[in-house]
Design a protein around this motif. Structure first.
Motif, PDB file in Angstrom:
ATOM      1  N   LEU A 121      -2.335 144.352 116.541  1.00  0.00           N
ATOM      2  CA  LEU A 121      -0.721 143.998 116.876  1.00  0.00           C
ATOM      3  C   LEU A 121       0.101 144.409 115.697  1.00  0.00           C
ATOM      4  O   LEU A 121       0.083 143.448 114.868  1.00  0.00           O
ATOM      5  CB  LEU A 121      -0.618 142.644 117.620  1.00  0.00           C
ATOM      6  N   ASN A 122       0.917 145.123 115.746  1.00  0.00           N
ATOM      7  CA  ASN A 122       1.645 145.422 114.480  1.00  0.00           C
ATOM      8  C   ASN A 122       3.266 145.235 115.120  1.00  0.00           C
ATOM      9  O   ASN A 122       3.800 145.980 115.660  1.00  0.00           O
ATOM     10  CB  ASN A 122       1.651 146.780 113.985  1.00  0.00           C
ATOM     11  N   LEU A 123       3.861 144.011 114.446  1.00  0.00           N
ATOM     12  CA  LEU A 123       5.263 143.786 114.665  1.00  0.00           C
ATOM     13  C   LEU A 123       6.087 143.775 113.171  1.00  0.00           C
ATOM     14  O   LEU A 123       6.764 142.678 113.059  1.00  0.00           O
ATOM     15  CB  LEU A 123       5.454 142.421 115.176  1.00  0.00           C
ATOM     16  N   GLY A 124       5.911 145.006 112.599  1.00  0.00           N
ATOM     17  CA  GLY A 124       6.312 145.025 111.346  1.00  0.00           C
ATOM     18  C   GLY A 124       8.030 145.556 111.281  1.00  0.00           C
ATOM     19  O   GLY A 124       8.190 146.128 112.224  1.00  0.00           O
ATOM     20  N   ARG A 125       8.796 145.030 110.238  1.00  0.00           N
ATOM     21  CA  ARG A 125      10.011 145.326 110.159  1.00  0.00           C
ATOM     22  C   ARG A 125      10.764 145.347 111.183  1.00  0.00           C
ATOM     23  O   ARG A 125      11.525 146.121 111.575  1.00  0.00           O
ATOM     24  CB  ARG A 125       9.967 146.648 109.289  1.00  0.00           C
ATOM     25  N   LEU A 126      10.987 144.204 111.745  1.00  0.00           N
ATOM     26  CA  LEU A 126      11.716 143.725 112.910  1.00  0.00           C
ATOM     27  C   LEU A 126      13.196 143.729 112.798  1.00  0.00           C
ATOM     28  O   LEU A 126      13.923 143.912 113.651  1.00  0.00           O
ATOM     29  CB  LEU A 126      11.375 142.533 113.642  1.00  0.00           C
ATOM     30  N   GLY A 127      13.691 143.452 111.475  1.00  0.00           N
ATOM     31  CA  GLY A 127      15.152 143.760 111.239  1.00  0.00           C
ATOM     32  C   GLY A 127      15.636 142.391 111.409  1.00  0.00           C
ATOM     33  O   GLY A 127      15.362 141.346 111.618  1.00  0.00           O
TER      34      GLY A 127
ATOM     35  N   GLU B 211      -8.614 137.897 112.141  1.00  0.00           N
ATOM     36  CA  GLU B 211      -9.245 138.102 110.840  1.00  0.00           C
ATOM     37  C   GLU B 211      -8.390 138.709 109.570  1.00  0.00           C
ATOM     38  O   GLU B 211      -8.805 138.471 108.635  1.00  0.00           O
ATOM     39  CB  GLU B 211     -10.533 139.140 110.959  1.00  0.00           C
ATOM     40  N   TYR B 212      -7.313 139.137 110.324  1.00  0.00           N
ATOM     41  CA  TYR B 212      -6.357 139.912 109.110  1.00  0.00           C
ATOM     42  C   TYR B 212      -4.776 139.233 109.884  1.00  0.00           C
ATOM     43  O   TYR B 212      -4.423 139.762 110.882  1.00  0.00           O
ATOM     44  CB  TYR B 212      -6.616 141.543 109.519  1.00  0.00           C
ATOM     45  N   LEU B 213      -4.230 139.070 108.725  1.00  0.00           N
ATOM     46  CA  LEU B 213      -2.780 138.574 109.048  1.00  0.00           C
ATOM     47  C   LEU B 213      -2.055 138.688 108.130  1.00  0.00           C
ATOM     48  O   LEU B 213      -2.134 138.565 106.700  1.00  0.00           O
ATOM     49  CB  LEU B 213      -2.681 136.918 109.187  1.00  0.00           C
ATOM     50  N   ASP B 214      -0.823 139.588 108.385  1.00  0.00           N
ATOM     51  CA  ASP B 214       0.133 140.158 107.307  1.00  0.00           C
ATOM     52  C   ASP B 214       1.453 139.468 107.819  1.00  0.00           C
ATOM     53  O   ASP B 214       2.217 139.922 108.652  1.00  0.00           O
ATOM     54  CB  ASP B 214       0.127 141.683 107.252  1.00  0.00           C
ATOM     55  N   LEU B 215       1.936 138.326 106.718  1.00  0.00           N
ATOM     56  CA  LEU B 215       3.276 137.889 107.064  1.00  0.00           C
ATOM     57  C   LEU B 215       4.396 138.271 106.018  1.00  0.00           C
ATOM     58  O   LEU B 215       5.200 137.505 105.637  1.00  0.00           O
ATOM     59  CB  LEU B 215       3.186 136.418 107.206  1.00  0.00           C
TER      60      LEU B 215
ATOM     61  N   LEU C  78       1.103 137.922 101.992  1.00  0.00           N
ATOM     62  CA  LEU C  78       2.335 137.338 102.057  1.00  0.00           C
ATOM     63  C   LEU C  78       3.165 137.940 100.811  1.00  0.00           C
ATOM     64  O   LEU C  78       3.728 137.095  99.911  1.00  0.00           O
ATOM     65  CB  LEU C  78       1.906 135.513 101.870  1.00  0.00           C
ATOM     66  N   LYS C  79       3.094 139.205 100.735  1.00  0.00           N
ATOM     67  CA  LYS C  79       3.873 140.074  99.815  1.00  0.00           C
ATOM     68  C   LYS C  79       5.232 139.716 100.096  1.00  0.00           C
ATOM     69  O   LYS C  79       5.959 139.636 101.230  1.00  0.00           O
ATOM     70  CB  LYS C  79       3.595 141.344  99.950  1.00  0.00           C
ATOM     71  N   ASN C  80       6.197 139.647  99.264  1.00  0.00           N
ATOM     72  CA  ASN C  80       7.813 139.493  99.187  1.00  0.00           C
ATOM     73  C   ASN C  80       8.125 138.343 100.220  1.00  0.00           C
ATOM     74  O   ASN C  80       9.094 138.773 100.862  1.00  0.00           O
ATOM     75  CB  ASN C  80       8.521 140.824  99.491  1.00  0.00           C
ATOM     76  N   ALA C  81       7.397 137.245  99.844  1.00  0.00           N
ATOM     77  CA  ALA C  81       7.678 136.128 101.012  1.00  0.00           C
ATOM     78  C   ALA C  81       8.581 135.014 100.312  1.00  0.00           C
ATOM     79  O   ALA C  81       8.693 133.950 100.765  1.00  0.00           O
ATOM     80  CB  ALA C  81       6.492 135.682 101.352  1.00  0.00           C
ATOM     81  N   LYS C  82       9.210 135.305  99.221  1.00  0.00           N
ATOM     82  CA  LYS C  82      10.204 134.476  98.458  1.00  0.00           C
ATOM     83  C   LYS C  82       9.606 133.112  97.908  1.00  0.00           C
ATOM     84  O   LYS C  82      10.050 131.936  98.024  1.00  0.00           O
ATOM     85  CB  LYS C  82      11.292 134.189  99.308  1.00  0.00           C
TER      86      LYS C  82
END
Length: 550
Positions: free
Chosen positions: A143-149, A197-201, A228-232
């Protein structure tokens, strides 16, 4: 091509062929009639991306053989309906792409796609995700819910509930934050994602405490890769082995991490193979930054990425500079050739701190001073060796005289009143010093209170059975109503009994707004002892406490 519609006989010439893929993307098609493709029995993939198909004019009937369908960039404002009663128009569909479409809500549970493995919903204008949105997609793995805005505002607990989901990407923008204020929404976020198994937040903002961090990720026992790239992120959270037992790859690139305390964040990681800290604000790496097993090549870590950090090429980087020349580092730090010093354009590999005069002074002078201090201390101890022996003898004699409790029948030498938040201090300092070393018998509520008894009755009973009342004061104590209750009870018993001494000990500063009248009176009218870890001050502190109890 610039198609505006699909004639009913458009693919008649392909009926007897084995054509399996049709691409109609980037056309002006405004409607879809699946029956046009019904006789293409070998059709597996249909690309209708960047067309004008919308909610008002479409049917998927006739596309039952499809395995891949792309509707990216179309004009759907709601998730398409794939249900034909209780059946599915696309029973074999395995991949569905709806990236960049006009969908702004997933208000109903997605259904009738029992074989769907991959769902892409990138760059949608969603405002929130509802609970169990994907729970009916029984075979969903990716499931890819990337760059939702920036319009995305809320995610309900259980939004990702899925017994089959293995790979999840959920990235919004810096406007969406995982923080302690809304932690109840996030604590159950992955509670039913046990196969993940894979989680990109990446690209979200993380501002949560260690406790809530571990609680949120606790259900993900199968997780192997976390991004957790660019997650402040400013402070490294702790990665405990019992929370991340299978974690292999961890990407923390492009955050705001500058340092961390010892090797605590990674000390328990026994399975981690790749760690990326690229593009952070790390200036120094020393021997204690990572577990010893990583430093000597005996741990699981195979790749460490640190390029893009502003390394301080000074004496403090000496250990790192030596380490990257070792065989272990050469195998792990694959990007070390690109590490740069923050001030100059010098590469870290070209900097040799021990060849500079300031660093030689920095290391040699403290060593000489330590040696000198040792010699002076030894000399003083030798000169005053008889006086020291006499002092030790007197201390031992006084200690031996304190072993027995008062003859008035008290059970405890002292009742200890403290805040639960200061329990560690009581365990680590008070009990070893007074009970183990001075053989005093203390009443510690977390140890000596019997469960099932009324707490207030227990307090009164134990204080009455104690010869003195030891008050462990801190801001935590001042804000605790039960602590203040204990002080009030002790004051009352002290007045009625006449021989209950209240001994105040200050271990942490008390803010003025937390200071109650009863605590103020104790501090103002009694000789308070202030805790210090300084050697001589600490010994004087414990001497006064023991004398106060006796």
């Amino acid at each position: 091509m610039a198609l505006t519609n699909l004639p009913s006989n458009m693919f008649a010439g392909l009926i007897s062929t084995n054509v399996s893929e049709i691409y109609l993307n980037n056309n002006f098609i405004k409607s879809l009639d699946g029956e046009i493709f019904s006789k293409l029995i070998h059709l597996r993939k249909l690309d209708l991306s960047w067309t004008g198909i919308s909610d008002s004019n479409y049917t998927f009937a006739g596309l039952s053989s499809l395995e891949t369908l792309s509707l990216s960039g179309t004009w759907f404002s709601n998730f398409p309906n794939f249900c034909n009663g209780n059946q599915s128009y696309l029973p074999k569909l395995k991949r569905l792409d709806l990236d960049n479409s006009k969908i702004d809500s997933l208000s109903t549970t997605l259904m009738c796609l029992d074989n769907l493995r991959t769902l892409h919903l990138v760059k949608l204008s969603l405002r929130l995700l509802y609970k169990n949105t994907f729970s009916k997609l029984r075979s969903l793995e990716n499931l890819n819910l990337g760059r939702l805005g920036s319009q995305f505002r809320r995610i309900e607990p259980g939004a990702f509930n899925s017994k089959s989901l293995k790979n999840l990407t959920f990235s919004v923008t810096s406007t969406f934050s995982f923080n302690d204020h809304y932690i109840k929404r996030f604590q159950q976020l992955f509670s039913n994602c046990s196969q993940l198994e894979y989680l990109d937040l990446s690209d979200n903002t993380f501002q949560i405490s260690d406790y809530n961090w571990l609680k949120m990720f606790k259900p993900l026992k199968q997780l192997k890769e976390l991004k957790l790239k660019n997650a402040k992120i400013q402070y490294l959270p702790t990665f405990k082995q019992n929370i991340f037992p299978m974690l292999r790859r961890l990407n923390l690139a492009s955050n705001r991490i500058s340092s961390w305390q010892g090797n605590a964040p990674f000390n328990e990681m026994k399975t981690l193979q790749m760690l990326s800290l690229r593009g952070n604000r790390i200036s120094l790496i020393n021997k204690t930054s990572f577990p010893e097993s990583w430093n000597n090549g005996e741990g699981s870590l195979k790749t460490l990425l640190l390029v893009g950090n502003p390394f301080s090429c000074s004496c403090g980087i000496s250990w790192l500079r030596q380490w990257i020349d070792t065989t272990t580092s050469k195998n792990i730090t694959t990007d070390k050739n690109e590490w740069q010093c923050s001030i100059s354009n010098t590469k870290v590999l070209e900097y040799y701190p021990m060849q500079t005069f300031p660093c030689l002074v920095t290391y040699i002078v403290p060593s000489l001073m330590a040696l000198f201090a040792l010699l002076v201390t030894s000399f003083v101890c030798y000169i005053f060796r008889f006086q020291i022996k006499l002092k030790l003898y007197r201390c031992k004699s006084r200690k031996d005289g304190y072993n027995s409790i008062s003859n008035k029948g008290y059970v405890f030498d002292s009742f200890v009143a403290y805040s639960y938040k200061d329990l560690n201090w009581v365990k680590q300092h008070l009990i070893p010093k007074l009970e183990t070393q001075h053989h005093l018998k203390l009443c510690i509520r977390d140890r000596d209170f019997q469960p099932g008894t009324v707490f207030s009755d227990h307090i009164t009973e134990k204080i009455e059975a104690s010869r003195t009342f030891l008050l462990i004061l801190s801001d935590n104590f001042a804000r605790d109503k039960w602590c203040k209750f204990q002080l009030d009870i002790a004051s009352h018993i002290g007045i009625s009994r006449g021989d209950l001494s209240i001994i105040p000990v200050i271990i942490k500063d008390i803010s003025f707004k937390s200071l109650s009248e009863s605590i103020y009176n104790v501090i103002n009218n009694t000789d308070c002892m202030v805790w210090s870890e300084d050697g001589p001050a600490s010994e004087l502190f414990w001497t006064k406490v023991v004398e106060g109890i006796h």
